[in-house]
Design a protein around this motif. Structure first.
Motif, PDB file in Angstrom:
ATOM      1  N   UNK A 597       0.837  -1.196   0.000  1.00  0.00           N
ATOM      2  CA  UNK A 597       0.000   0.000   0.000  1.00  0.00           C
ATOM      3  C   UNK A 597       0.869   1.242   0.000  1.00  0.00           C
ATOM      4  N   UNK A 598       0.373   2.381  -0.485  1.00  0.00           N
ATOM      5  CA  UNK A 598       1.158   3.621  -0.494  1.00  0.00           C
ATOM      6  C   UNK A 598       1.635   3.985   0.907  1.00  0.00           C
ATOM      7  N   UNK A 599       2.822   4.667   0.953  1.00  0.00           N
ATOM      8  CA  UNK A 599       3.392   5.086   2.228  1.00  0.00           C
ATOM      9  C   UNK A 599       2.464   6.106   2.871  1.00  0.00           C
ATOM     10  N   UNK A 600       2.170   5.917   4.132  1.00  0.00           N
ATOM     11  CA  UNK A 600       1.277   6.865   4.795  1.00  0.00           C
ATOM     12  C   UNK A 600       1.974   8.192   5.045  1.00  0.00           C
ATOM     13  N   UNK A 601       1.213   9.238   5.080  1.00  0.00           N
ATOM     14  CA  UNK A 601       1.779  10.562   5.337  1.00  0.00           C
ATOM     15  C   UNK A 601       2.198  10.670   6.805  1.00  0.00           C
ATOM     16  N   UNK A 602       3.188  11.536   7.035  1.00  0.00           N
ATOM     17  CA  UNK A 602       3.587  11.782   8.423  1.00  0.00           C
ATOM     18  C   UNK A 602       2.424  12.441   9.161  1.00  0.00           C
ATOM     19  N   UNK A 603       2.231  12.028  10.419  1.00  0.00           N
ATOM     20  CA  UNK A 603       1.141  12.581  11.217  1.00  0.00           C
ATOM     21  C   UNK A 603       1.697  13.356  12.398  1.00  0.00           C
ATOM     22  N   UNK A 604       0.915  14.258  12.863  1.00  0.00           N
ATOM     23  CA  UNK A 604       1.289  15.062  14.022  1.00  0.00           C
ATOM     24  C   UNK A 604       1.610  14.136  15.199  1.00  0.00           C
ATOM     25  N   UNK A 605       2.768  14.357  15.804  1.00  0.00           N
ATOM     26  CA  UNK A 605       3.192  13.540  16.931  1.00  0.00           C
ATOM     27  C   UNK A 605       4.178  12.460  16.561  1.00  0.00           C
ATOM     28  N   UNK A 606       4.326  12.161  15.228  1.00  0.00           N
ATOM     29  CA  UNK A 606       5.325  11.175  14.814  1.00  0.00           C
ATOM     30  C   UNK A 606       6.720  11.667  15.190  1.00  0.00           C
ATOM     31  N   UNK A 607       7.551  10.746  15.619  1.00  0.00           N
ATOM     32  CA  UNK A 607       8.964  11.094  15.867  1.00  0.00           C
ATOM     33  C   UNK A 607       9.737  10.752  14.595  1.00  0.00           C
TER      34      UNK A 607
END
Length: 693
Positions: A597-607
């Protein structure tokens, strides 16, 4: 040269070169040309100037003493020709000497046409003007108009000679007669007339006119009546002589004006030759050589030296423009990085000015339309600018001008501000300059920049060698190797305890993410204990999050994700800075992305981890339309493109589902303000956000 400004010339020491050449010049024109020397941008013209200077230098090396006229007095003559000015005997003496010297120079250079054809052609373009020279020499000798200058002058001067002889005999008779009453036995002159010094009490004993008396009043100066007639005749003859001399000078002036073009041509040519041989003498003095010239940004020099340092400098081997166009020089302070930078800049200015440069045979140098420099702290007391502000102002100007025909020299990148910010800004500027096609040579002592250069196509590292045993810089440039600051070696040599050195190394070598996780753990724990508005159940969830965070196994993070310095993998290292799926820890995971599956977008709180900065941070703003991610690193919000980031730990793993990320991303003070604003309006209450970069 286009856009070569005073700051560049001054920073690189070009004015010292101009002065040194002027000191070797003999004429006012040669010195003027040296002071006005400027870099050129026409590669063909530059090569011609280098070739002729090399030709002249060969004559000087072989011991030739070229008879360059001094041009003494010619500046005035050239300026006044054709203005109606009547030239004096002194002016014509200078002009005659100039014409004799021109003839001598032409004859000398004619004999050198075989070994110095280009230089000889300058002299062959000069004019002899034999008729003018012979007429001046006939009329004037040793600064005096000769009797034979005209028949009338011969007649006048013969009559003057007869008159003077008669006066001499008459004076001898008068002195013999009045010797006893004369104050001294000397005949004097008053207002051009001959007088006898008679004691005051005997003045009635001499017939004649009193023309003067002494300061004490004891002596009177009397023109004897017997000399008056002869004196009047001599005065008339002197007036006739003066009129005839003016006529002769007028005729000579008219003759000289008829040769105005030839005189100007010869003067200009002598000035050019004087300037050319001044360049040649300076080249011989510093062991300068010609180089091949190109317009493609290629530089290859062996044993290059700074011309103002002489033999005290360790020669540099330098190349750029073949497989890389940007060079990052690292090494310890006082290790010669700035000297290397200035050497390249000054040699380029000299070469483009048609000057030989102190390098080994077979060198090649590029011609640039502009040379932009940022060397020194650039502080201005008048404008009260800080070091960093001055650097930024310079860089803004450089970025506006940069193109494939620009040489950019930057000293101590990332200095004058917070290292993290300075490094990021420096790398961004290097990328932009590289995109513009400019040739860039920069010095730095920050490791992050050399890691960037090692991993980026078109960039290369170089280092200044350092002797760790003697703690002395060796000033040798090694291209293809990154340098160190040698802080540990220097500290140990100066007496720092070895256990402190070892502890320092262990701290520096500790994996970045483990230290960073401990920092997050500590920060979260402090926020939980100090947040008065968090409910009891939330405390439990946060404690569980902290416990989870502290047990994350991440010891292989840097091994799997840090950029390699292998020069053969520069392109792949950049491509590896793409997003990875949550929890991915190996390259094989990313290789199989195309089948998943496509790479998920970075989300708020990700390190996330930014390899080019060697820093980790927390995503504070999700991706914008340009692919930029807001990342909070050390209290600063940076905008970083998603391709530069790797997911380290997802927000799902770090925090419970209902966790308030403002605890991590906002200060305690701002959170209090937000809670207060939700309840009521408070006049003047503001929330201060961290600066976005």
């Amino acid at each position: 040269m286009k856009n070569v400004n005073e700051q560049t010339l001054t920073s690189l020491g070009f004015h010292h070169i101009q002065k040194n050449i002027a000191d070797y010049a003999l004429s006012y024109l040669g010195k003027r040309y040296a002071r006005e020397l400027q870099p050129m941008t026409d590669a063909h013209l530059i090569q011609m100037r280098l070739d002729e200077t090399e030709e002249a230098a060969a004559l000087v090396r072989f011991g030739a003493s070229v008879p360059i006229p001094s041009l003494e007095g010619l500046e005035t003559i050239i300026a006044l020709l054709g203005t109606g000015y009547l030239f004096s005997e002194r002016d014509f003496s200078h002009l005659a000497q100039f014409l004799r010297s021109c003839a001598q120079l032409m004859k000398y250079m004619e004999g050198k046409s075989g070994i110095a054809p280009t230089v000889s052609r300058y002299a062959s373009s000069m004019m002899l003007m034999d008729s003018l020279r012979s007429e001046i020499e006939r009329c004037i000798h040793n600064g005096r108009i000769e009797d034979q200058a005209s028949k009338e002058l011969i007649r006048i001067r013969k009559k003057m000679s007869v008159n003077e002889e008669r006066m001499k005999r008459k004076l001898d008779s008068l002195v013999g007669r009045h010797r006893s009453i004369m104050q001294e036995q000397v005949v004097s002159q008053r207002n051009g007339r001959t007088v006898l010094p008679i004691k005051k009490e005997f003045r009635k004993h001499v017939k004649g006119s009193v023309l003067d008396e002494s300061g004490s009043g004891q002596t009177v100066y009397i023109e004897p009546a017997e000399l008056t007639g002869l004196q009047m005749e001599l005065t008339l003859l002197q007036a006739e002589e003066s009129r005839e001399e003016m006529k002769i000078l007028g005729d000579l002036t008219s003759l000289a004006e008829s040769y105005s073009r030839e005189i100007a041509l010869n003067t200009e040519t002598v000035g050019i030759l004087d300037f050319l041989f001044a360049k040649a003498k300076y080249a011989v003095a510093m062991d300068g050589r010609s180089v091949r010239v190109n317009s493609h940004g290629k530089i290859s020099l062996r044993r290059a030296r700074h011309p103002l340092m002489g033999s005290s400098m360790v020669p540099l081997d330098f190349s750029i423009g073949y497989t890389y166009s940007s060079l990052i020089i690292t090494g310890p302070n006082t290790g010669g990085k700035t000297v290397a930078l200035k050497t390249l800049g000054l040699l380029t200015l000299m070469m483009q000015s048609g000057l030989l440069v102190p390098v080994a045979e077979g060198g090649e140098m590029a011609v640039y339309e502009q040379i932009a420099v940022d060397i020194g702290d650039g502080q201005s007391l008048e404008q009260a600018l800080s070091t960093f502000s001055a650097h930024i102002r310079n860089m803004i100007t450089i970025l506006k001008q940069a193109n494939p025909s620009t040489l950019v020299l930057i000293d101590e990148m990332a200095s004058g501000t917070d290292p993290g910010e300075g490094v990021g800004l420096s790398i961004a500027m290097l990328e932009e300059l590289h995109k513009c096609g400019a040739t860039v040579v920069a010095t730095t002592h920050f490791g992050e920049i050399k890691y960037f250069a090692a991993a980026t196509s078109g960039f290369e590292n170089a280092r200044m060698e350092f002797d760790t045993a003697s703690l002395q810089p060796l000033y040798r440039l090694r291209i293809g190797e990154a340098g160190e600051s040698y802080a540990y070696s220097i500290a140990l040599k100066l007496g720092m305890p070895e256990h402190i050195i070892e502890r320092s190394k262990s701290i520096a070598d500790e994996p970045l993410n483990r230290n960073a996780n401990q920092i997050i753990h500590n920060e979260l724990q402090q926020k939980i204990h100090h947040d008065r508005h968090t409910s009891a159940p939330d405390y439990v969830e946060q404690a569980q999050s902290l416990e989870h965070c502290s047990h994350i196994e991440d010891t292989n993070f840097l091994e799997n994700n840090a950029p390699t310095e292998d020069a053969n993998n520069k392109e792949s290292n950049l491509n590896d800075l793409n997003d990875v799926s949550p929890g991915s820890n190996s390259d094989s995971d990313s290789d199989s992305m195309s089948n998943k599956a496509p790479v998920r977008a970075f989300r708020k709180g990700d390190r996330v981890y930014a390899a080019y900065l060697d820093q980790a941070g927390i995503v504070s703003d999700e991706e914008d339309h340009r692919g930029q991610i807001g990342v909070m690193i050390r209290g600063r919000k940076l905008k970083i493109h998603k391709k530069r980031l790797r997911l380290h730990i997802s927000a799902d793993e770090l925090y419970p589902g209902n966790y308030d990320l403002d605890i991590v991303l906002e200060s305690k003070e701002n959170r209090k303000k937000r809670n207060l604003m939700k309840r009521k309006h408070v006049e003047g209450l503001q929330i201060e956000l961290p600066p976005e970069e």
